[in-house]
Design an enzyme around this catalytic site. Structure first.
Site, mmCIF file in Angstrom:
data_model
loop_
_atom_site.group_PDB
_atom_site.id
_atom_site.type_symbol
_atom_site.label_atom_id
_atom_site.label_comp_id
_atom_site.label_asym_id
_atom_site.label_seq_id
_atom_site.Cartn_x
_atom_site.Cartn_y
_atom_site.Cartn_z
ATOM 1 N N CYS A 1 -4.370 -1.521 6.279
ATOM 2 C CA CYS A 1 -4.521 0.097 5.926
ATOM 3 C C CYS A 1 -5.662 0.004 5.027
ATOM 4 C CB CYS A 1 -3.340 0.858 5.274
ATOM 5 S SG CYS A 1 -2.863 0.355 3.761
ATOM 6 N N CYS B 1 1.083 -1.068 0.142
ATOM 7 C CA CYS B 1 -0.048 -0.049 0.037
ATOM 8 C C CYS B 1 0.806 1.175 0.083
ATOM 9 C CB CYS B 1 -0.940 0.062 1.258
ATOM 10 S SG CYS B 1 -1.857 1.458 1.466
#
Ligand SMILES: Nc1ncnc2c1ncn2[C@@H]1O[C@H](COP(=O)(O)OP(=O)(O)OP(=O)(O)O)[C@@H](O)[C@H]1O
EC number: 2.8.1.13
Length: 389
Positions: free
Chosen positions: A207, A108
């Site tokens: 996340c 990410c």
């Protein structure tokens, strides 16, 4: 903090990733206080409105807005949900279905925060982006245009492990204002400035997906395949609900206990045998089958763009928060080999090994396979060149 180039802060436009958390709130304030032209950008990267995540994202956005207003800076919003799905989430699922335990936060950072986000910030006129990560950067004296990634000054919070796959060029375009501080100081500043985020708890969970019950979440995407739990010599001692729910070295959740003939010592996952859909468990936290001497990893993301040498000694972590371990790294045409001075517990394929030279993070890679002291080092399967990031 002066900008790493020759500009003055007043002439430097910085877009801060504001998550609605305390760290990025203080990062934005510090930059504004130092005279930078600061704007915030909140991103929402998960589209599914299933109640829980939707609510969390809305609260986070409201908090980011409130802090931006208190500081007196504009806040932009953007969605990189498509990028997140294509470049992070699909890979995450395929790793799980291949029996590995991936770390989506690393991907990410590489693909969303320091790629999609950074590229978009540039279209908004940013000279730099900034985040609330506990890391630092400085120009790389040997590689012009690149920066070195340094550990955060607060040892307890250092997040360089999660940023190791970001290239030195992208690190060079990022400011990390809270990396110079300890967390209690960050909370103190947030309190002093009256930010609504001052006592917000640190985010956990994957996340942008948030804090759902992980096994329920995974079940929505991957069919569970129950199977046997066995001892290394093949005795059946229980059943698992799916190999993907387990990770090497893990104790909780095995549901084994009170077996006659085996004593009371707790059981730990030593191996996931995908071919047979069998979870191999051993008794005792320090069972030798839980320890590896070395590992092979996928092509390494070197922050400098290349390894320091073909063969070198450094320190490495195989999981976040693990103390750095002495090792020897050899980069060959067929892949990268890491041999540790001391055997390492629960080294897990799919997780990442991250290399350090003192406080400098050199880069890292996904762990592919490991070997134990009493085993021969496996062959590296495919010839390939170590990748320069
Ligand atoms: N939704 C978001 N929008 C914009 N930036 C984000 C977002 N989520 C995270 N970031 C950026 O990435 C940094 C690290 O995110 P992480 O999820 O690790 O949170 P954290 O360390 O708890 O920080 P914070 O307290 O700022 O949430 C944040 O400080 C922020 O700069």
């Amino acid at each position: 903090m002066n900008p790493p180039d020759s500009r003055q802060p007043e002439a430097t436009r910085v877009i801060v990733g504001m998550s609605g958390g305390v760290d990025s709130s203080v990062a934005a304030w510090l930059l504004k206080d130092q005279g930078y032209q600061v704007e915030g950008l909140f991103m929402k990267n998960w589209d599914e409105d299933d109640g829980t995540e939707y609510c969390t994202a809305m609260t986070d956005l409201a908090d980011a807005r409130a802090v931006a207003e208190t500081i007196g800076i504009p806040l932009h919003t953007a969605s990189f949900a498509a990028e997140y799905w294509d470049r992070v989430f699909e890979h995450f699922l395929s790793e799980y279905s291949a029996g590995r335990t991936p770390n989506p936060d690393i991907l990410c950072n590489k693909e969303v925060k320091f790629r999609a986000f950074l590229d978009y910030a540039v279209t908004l006129g940013a000279d730099y982006i900034a985040t609330g990560h506990y890391t630092r950067q400085r120009p790389d004296p040997e590689n012009p245009g690149r920066a070195q990634l340094l550990k955060g000054l607060d040892n307890n919070k250092d997040q360089s492990y999660f940023l190791h796959a970001v290239s030195g060029e992208r690190i060079a375009r990022t400011l990390f204002p809270v990396g110079e501080l300890e967390k209690p100081e960050v909370r103190r500043i947030a309190g002093e400035q009256g930010f609504v985020t001052h006592d917000k708890k640190d985010s956990t969970g994957i996340c942008f997906i948030g804090e759902r019950k992980f096994s329920d979440f995974l079940k929505q995407y991957l069919p569970a395949q129950p199977g046997e739990i066995q001892t290394p010599d093949g005795q059946v001692i229980g059943r698992h609900q799916g190999l993907m729910y387990h990770t090497i070295g893990q104790r909780q959740g095995l549901g084994i206990g009170g077996l006659s003939n085996f004593g009371d010592e707790p059981w730990y996952v030593a191996e996931k045998d995908l071919g047979r859909n069998v979870l191999v468990a051993v008794q005792g936290k320090h069972h030798p089958l839980l320890f590896s001497r070395g590992l092979h990893c996928a092509p390494v993301d070197w922050i400098a763009g290349h390894p320091p040498a073909r063969s070198f000694r450094c320190r490495a972590k195989t999981r976040y928060r693990q103390p750095d371990q002495d090792c020897e790294v050899t980069v060959t045409g067929a892949g990268t080999r890491v041999v540790f001075d001391d055997t390492q517990r629960a080294v897990t394929p799919g997780q990442s090994v991250v290399f350090y030279d003192g406080e400098v993070c050199l880069g890292g890679a996904v762990i592919e396979r490991t070997w134990r002291d009493n085993e021969k080092e496996p062959d590296m399967p495919r010839a390939r060149e170590a990748q320069a990031s």
